[in-house]
Design a protein around this motif. Structure first.
Motif, PDB file in Angstrom:
ATOM      1  N   ILE A   1      -2.963  -1.397   6.479  1.00 39.28           N
ATOM      2  CA  ILE A   1      -4.148  -2.187   6.165  1.00 39.28           C
ATOM      3  C   ILE A   1      -5.285  -1.857   7.120  1.00 39.28           C
ATOM      4  CG2 ILE A   1      -3.409  -4.166   7.554  1.00 39.28           C
ATOM      5  CD1 ILE A   1      -5.334  -4.237   4.189  1.00 39.28           C
ATOM      6  N   GLU A   2      -4.965  -1.541   8.381  1.00 36.73           N
ATOM      7  CA  GLU A   2      -6.026  -1.125   9.305  1.00 36.73           C
ATOM      8  C   GLU A   2      -6.655   0.183   8.855  1.00 36.73           C
ATOM      9  OE1 GLU A   2      -4.201  -1.047  13.150  1.00 36.73           O
ATOM     10  OE2 GLU A   2      -4.606  -3.187  13.544  1.00 36.73           O
ATOM     11  N   SER A   3      -5.834   1.112   8.390  1.00 35.37           N
ATOM     12  CA  SER A   3      -6.363   2.370   7.867  1.00 35.37           C
ATOM     13  C   SER A   3      -7.234   2.124   6.641  1.00 35.37           C
ATOM     14  CB  SER A   3      -5.207   3.312   7.512  1.00 35.37           C
ATOM     15  OG  SER A   3      -5.666   4.488   6.886  1.00 35.37           O
ATOM     16  N   TRP A   4      -6.805   1.205   5.789  1.00 36.40           N
ATOM     17  CA  TRP A   4      -7.580   0.832   4.591  1.00 36.40           C
ATOM     18  C   TRP A   4      -8.972   0.332   4.984  1.00 36.40           C
ATOM     19  CZ3 TRP A   4      -6.543   0.544  -0.779  1.00 36.40           C
ATOM     20  CH2 TRP A   4      -7.374  -0.284  -1.514  1.00 36.40           C
ATOM     21  N   LEU A   5      -9.008  -0.558   5.982  1.00 36.61           N
ATOM     22  CA  LEU A   5     -10.279  -1.146   6.407  1.00 36.61           C
ATOM     23  C   LEU A   5     -11.152  -0.129   7.135  1.00 36.61           C
ATOM     24  CD1 LEU A   5      -8.925  -4.603   7.695  1.00 36.61           C
ATOM     25  CD2 LEU A   5     -10.056  -4.113   5.518  1.00 36.61           C
ATOM     26  N   GLN A   6     -10.525   0.749   7.913  1.00 32.54           N
ATOM     27  CA  GLN A   6     -11.296   1.764   8.641  1.00 32.54           C
ATOM     28  C   GLN A   6     -11.976   2.754   7.716  1.00 32.54           C
ATOM     29  OE1 GLN A   6      -8.402   3.412  11.335  1.00 32.54           O
ATOM     30  NE2 GLN A   6      -8.382   1.596  12.662  1.00 32.54           N
ATOM     31  N   LYS A   7     -11.468   2.892   6.505  1.00 31.42           N
ATOM     32  CA  LYS A   7     -12.092   3.771   5.522  1.00 31.42           C
ATOM     33  C   LYS A   7     -13.279   3.113   4.823  1.00 31.42           C
ATOM     34  CE  LYS A   7      -7.808   6.299   4.512  1.00 31.42           C
ATOM     35  NZ  LYS A   7      -6.771   6.595   3.483  1.00 31.42           N
ATOM     36  N   GLY A   8     -13.610   1.890   5.259  1.00 30.69           N
ATOM     37  CA  GLY A   8     -14.755   1.206   4.683  1.00 30.69           C
ATOM     38  C   GLY A   8     -14.441   0.410   3.436  1.00 30.69           C
TER      39      GLY A   8
ATOM     40  N   PRO B   1       4.469  -6.423  10.007  1.00 28.09           N
ATOM     41  CA  PRO B   1       3.751  -7.040   8.888  1.00 28.09           C
ATOM     42  C   PRO B   1       2.665  -7.998   9.360  1.00 28.09           C
ATOM     43  CG  PRO B   1       5.899  -8.060   9.155  1.00 28.09           C
ATOM     44  CD  PRO B   1       5.860  -6.909  10.110  1.00 28.09           C
ATOM     45  N   VAL B   2       1.522  -7.957   8.694  1.00 24.38           N
ATOM     46  CA  VAL B   2       0.415  -8.857   9.005  1.00 24.38           C
ATOM     47  C   VAL B   2      -0.139  -9.423   7.704  1.00 24.38           C
ATOM     48  CG1 VAL B   2      -0.241  -7.715  11.159  1.00 24.38           C
ATOM     49  CG2 VAL B   2      -1.232  -6.932   9.008  1.00 24.38           C
ATOM     50  N   ILE B   3      -0.692 -10.628   7.781  1.00 25.48           N
ATOM     51  CA  ILE B   3      -1.280 -11.277   6.620  1.00 25.48           C
ATOM     52  C   ILE B   3      -2.788 -11.069   6.659  1.00 25.48           C
ATOM     53  CG2 ILE B   3      -1.515 -13.437   5.328  1.00 25.48           C
ATOM     54  CD1 ILE B   3       0.915 -14.476   6.873  1.00 25.48           C
ATOM     55  N   ALA B   4      -3.340 -10.480   5.596  1.00 30.48           N
ATOM     56  CA  ALA B   4      -4.779 -10.293   5.490  1.00 30.48           C
ATOM     57  C   ALA B   4      -5.418 -11.550   4.904  1.00 30.48           C
ATOM     58  CB  ALA B   4      -5.094  -9.067   4.635  1.00 30.48           C
TER      59      ALA B   4
ATOM     60  N   LEU C   1     -12.730  -9.057   0.352  1.00 32.54           N
ATOM     61  CA  LEU C   1     -12.011  -9.786   1.386  1.00 32.54           C
ATOM     62  C   LEU C   1     -12.949 -10.761   2.088  1.00 32.54           C
ATOM     63  CD1 LEU C   1      -9.922  -6.875   2.950  1.00 32.54           C
ATOM     64  CD2 LEU C   1      -9.012  -8.813   1.661  1.00 32.54           C
ATOM     65  N   PRO C   2     -12.558 -12.030   2.245  1.00 31.17           N
ATOM     66  CA  PRO C   2     -13.420 -13.005   2.928  1.00 31.17           C
ATOM     67  C   PRO C   2     -13.740 -12.605   4.359  1.00 31.17           C
ATOM     68  CG  PRO C   2     -11.655 -14.119   1.742  1.00 31.17           C
ATOM     69  CD  PRO C   2     -11.334 -12.650   1.710  1.00 31.17           C
ATOM     70  N   ASN C   3     -12.781 -11.987   5.036  1.00 33.30           N
ATOM     71  CA  ASN C   3     -12.993 -11.508   6.395  1.00 33.30           C
ATOM     72  C   ASN C   3     -11.979 -10.409   6.693  1.00 33.30           C
ATOM     73  OD1 ASN C   3     -10.485 -12.804   7.587  1.00 33.30           O
ATOM     74  ND2 ASN C   3     -11.593 -14.659   6.919  1.00 33.30           N
ATOM     75  N   MET C   4     -12.077  -9.816   7.865  1.00 28.14           N
ATOM     76  CA  MET C   4     -11.202  -8.702   8.227  1.00 28.14           C
ATOM     77  C   MET C   4     -10.070  -9.130   9.153  1.00 28.14           C
ATOM     78  SD  MET C   4     -12.649  -6.353   6.506  1.00 28.14           S
ATOM     79  CE  MET C   4     -13.362  -7.525   5.355  1.00 28.14           C
ATOM     80  N   ASN C   5      -9.825 -10.415   9.273  1.00 29.46           N
ATOM     81  CA  ASN C   5      -8.791 -10.917  10.180  1.00 29.46           C
ATOM     82  C   ASN C   5      -7.399 -10.536   9.685  1.00 29.46           C
ATOM     83  OD1 ASN C   5     -10.856 -12.105  11.619  1.00 29.46           O
ATOM     84  ND2 ASN C   5     -10.605 -14.118  10.677  1.00 29.46           N
ATOM     85  N   LEU C   6      -6.520 -10.204  10.633  1.00 26.35           N
ATOM     86  CA  LEU C   6      -5.121  -9.884  10.341  1.00 26.35           C
ATOM     87  C   LEU C   6      -4.236 -10.782  11.201  1.00 26.35           C
ATOM     88  CD1 LEU C   6      -5.294  -5.971  10.320  1.00 26.35           C
ATOM     89  CD2 LEU C   6      -5.419  -7.524   8.357  1.00 26.35           C
ATOM     90  N   THR C   7      -3.368 -11.534  10.558  1.00 30.11           N
ATOM     91  CA  THR C   7      -2.504 -12.476  11.262  1.00 30.11           C
ATOM     92  C   THR C   7      -1.060 -11.981  11.231  1.00 30.11           C
ATOM     93  OG1 THR C   7      -3.915 -14.306  10.542  1.00 30.11           O
ATOM     94  CG2 THR C   7      -1.731 -14.868  11.364  1.00 30.11           C
ATOM     95  N   PRO C   8      -0.408 -11.833  12.389  1.00 30.16           N
ATOM     96  CA  PRO C   8       0.986 -11.373  12.388  1.00 30.16           C
ATOM     97  C   PRO C   8       1.873 -12.299  11.563  1.00 30.16           C
ATOM     98  CG  PRO C   8       0.072 -11.316  14.613  1.00 30.16           C
ATOM     99  CD  PRO C   8      -0.924 -12.033  13.757  1.00 30.16           C
TER     100      PRO C   8
ATOM    101  N   ILE D   1       0.826  -1.214   0.000  1.00 38.36           N
ATOM    102  CA  ILE D   1       0.000   0.000   0.000  1.00 38.36           C
ATOM    103  C   ILE D   1       0.853   1.254   0.000  1.00 38.36           C
ATOM    104  CG2 ILE D   1      -1.759   1.305   1.271  1.00 38.36           C
ATOM    105  CD1 ILE D   1      -2.796  -1.336   2.365  1.00 38.36           C
ATOM    106  N   THR D   2       1.835   1.319   0.888  1.00 38.43           N
ATOM    107  CA  THR D   2       2.635   2.541   1.053  1.00 38.43           C
ATOM    108  C   THR D   2       3.995   2.468   0.370  1.00 38.43           C
ATOM    109  OG1 THR D   2       3.624   1.734   3.106  1.00 38.43           O
ATOM    110  CG2 THR D   2       1.533   2.933   3.276  1.00 38.43           C
ATOM    111  N   ARG D   3       4.439   1.237   0.014  1.00 36.45           N
ATOM    112  CA  ARG D   3       5.756   1.012  -0.555  1.00 36.45           C
ATOM    113  C   ARG D   3       6.875   1.387   0.425  1.00 36.45           C
ATOM    114  NH1 ARG D   3       5.626  -2.647  -3.315  1.00 36.45           N
ATOM    115  NH2 ARG D   3       7.604  -2.124  -4.297  1.00 36.45           N
ATOM    116  N   GLU D   4       6.588   1.318   1.730  1.00 38.77           N
ATOM    117  CA  GLU D   4       7.580   1.572   2.768  1.00 38.77           C
ATOM    118  C   GLU D   4       7.931   0.257   3.467  1.00 38.77           C
ATOM    119  OE1 GLU D   4       5.896   4.476   5.335  1.00 38.77           O
ATOM    120  OE2 GLU D   4       6.099   6.129   3.892  1.00 38.77           O
ATOM    121  N   ILE D   5       9.118   0.216   4.082  1.00 40.37           N
ATOM    122  CA  ILE D   5       9.558  -0.984   4.780  1.00 40.37           C
ATOM    123  C   ILE D   5       8.605  -1.284   5.932  1.00 40.37           C
ATOM    124  CG2 ILE D   5      11.457  -2.046   6.051  1.00 40.37           C
ATOM    125  CD1 ILE D   5      13.308  -0.027   4.605  1.00 40.37           C
TER     126      ILE D   5
END
Length: 408
Positions: free
Chosen positions: A368-375, A354-357, A386-393, A346-350
């Motif tokens: 990714i949290e900001s992405w989801l918070q924007k609806g 990291p989390v797996i969506a 997205l099948p669900n909103m789960n984020l796995t470290p 999303i940001t192209r930054e290091i």
């Protein structure tokens, strides 16, 4: 991610599933596309006399199992999908596939940074197109089928000419340059397009496997032709070359000039460092690809089982490159290119956390949290829901990033 496939009623809609195929691809399906000319897609194709009502099509699909699959899809009488052939050639998740308008060629793009052009009727690999520095995310043909566009995660597009003419034109930041073209129709085997501005360096054999003549060729490259006969007479092969010291060169081989001895010793050291760097770099690249591509649950199991000993081994084989304060974004200590897998799509930054969506891709948690918070309920990578909103470290990838930048 599930690899199930469904055939839907596109004519009348009604959200009706006409056919369900379980596990069409292992680990998930990324793209599906019908041939525009095969079977009943072309009204000029002959209708089988024994089955005048028969309607059939060709479907191409790709997924996280590194395969492109071709299917025979029968829709009348009855619905059925049969596997026609598996197209093997990619070494990572295949992100996209597309047919030419005449249906005679099929292109696929992959996380392995390559695009492949296939003959869908024979399953033959026609082109292997490399040159993108990061993952290939999309492919598309021109209306005449003579050009292929490949999109990359680094936000560039390359245009490849697939017929006689002025070859490959990568388009980046408004500028273009011409690459070498090899016409596949004249090639006996699949080919790789290479840039003419920087020819690829041939990969050397391990130093221990060098013959005496290969050592002599190396001396010639270093401008030390006057020592070739001495090395040949003493049968200095790769193993012997690694053992040479200043004293051996002077006393045993009779090389009196200090400058020549130093040049040989520096060259040997450079060969050994290059060999070590190549081996460890490939191993780390393989680990990064694993950390980025596996499903979240499998990733968690691998991390909990293998990560501690894995990172301990890496710590012994490589030294720190930079130090960072805890919680700070790592910064590179040199001009070495940062692996694409370390950057948030999303940001192209290091990535720091990291989390797996649920789409199977890894992102920086804040992004990714900001992405989801924007609806936004779709994948930033595929635009699919997205099948669900789960984020796995993604703990393994996090440790690899920290190790790469020397963070603890």
């Amino acid at each position: 991610m599930e690899g199930n496939m469904k055939l839907w009623d596109g004519r009348y809609g009604n959200n009706k599933c006409l056919y369900y195929l379980a596990e069409g691809h292992d680990l998930g399906v990324t793209c599906c596309v019908f041939s525009p000319t095969f079977g009943s897609a072309n009204p000029d194709n002959p209708i089988p006399e024994t089955q005048p009502r028969m309607q059939y099509f060709m479907l191409a699909s790709c997924g996280a199992d590194m395969l492109v699959k071709l299917w025979d899809v029968h829709v009348s009488p009855g619905y059925e999908m049969r596997l026609r052939v598996n197209l093997q050639g990619h070494s990572a998740t295949v992100n996209a596939c597309a047919f030419t308008p005449d249906g005679k060629r099929l292109a696929s793009g992959s996380v392995d940074r390559a695009a492949i052009v296939w003959n869908p009727l024979t399953g033959e690999k026609l082109y292997m197109l490399t040159g993108h520095p990061r993952c290939v995310t999309t492919v598309a043909f021109s209306l005449d089928g003579m050009y292929l566009a490949t999109g990359c995660m680094d936000r560039t597009v390359r245009i490849w000419r697939l017929a006689d003419g002025p070859a490959v034109i990568p388009v980046q930041d408004g500028a273009s340059k011409t690459e070498k073209l090899v016409d596949v129709q004249d090639a006996a085997a699949p080919i790789t397009a290479q840039e003419t501005t920087e020819p690829p360096q041939p990969k050397r054999k391990p130093l221990s496997d060098w013959s005496v003549e290969e050592v002599c060729d190396w001396l010639r490259e270093k401008g030390l032709e006057q020592n070739i006969e001495t090395f040949r007479e003493n049968e200095i092969d790769g193993n012997e070359l690694k053992q040479l010291t200043n004293e051996t060169l002077s006393k045993d081989l009779g090389i009196a000039a200090l400058g020549q001895r130093n040049k040989i010793l520096r060259g040997i050291k450079s060969l050994q460092e290059s060999e070590t760097s190549s081996t460890s770099g490939q191993a780390q690249a393989n680990l990064v690809a694993l950390a980025s591509a596996l499903p979240p649950q499998l990733m968690q199991n691998l991390v909990s089982t293998f990560a501690p000993s894995l990172m301990a081994n890496m710590a012994q084989s490589t030294g720190p490159t930079v130090t960072t304060s805890k919680g700070a974004t790592p910064q590179a200590a040199s001009d070495d290119k940062i692996p694409d897998e370390y950057l948030c799509p999303i940001t192209r930054e290091i990535m720091v956390d990291p989390v797996i969506a649920s789409d199977g891709y890894t992102y920086e948690r804040k992004s990714i949290e900001s992405w989801l918070q924007k609806g936004k309920m779709t994948s930033p990578m595929t635009n699919a829901l997205l099948p669900n909103m789960n984020l796995t470290p993604n703990r393994m990838l996090k440790m690899l990033i920290q190790r790469h930048f020397g963070g603890q």
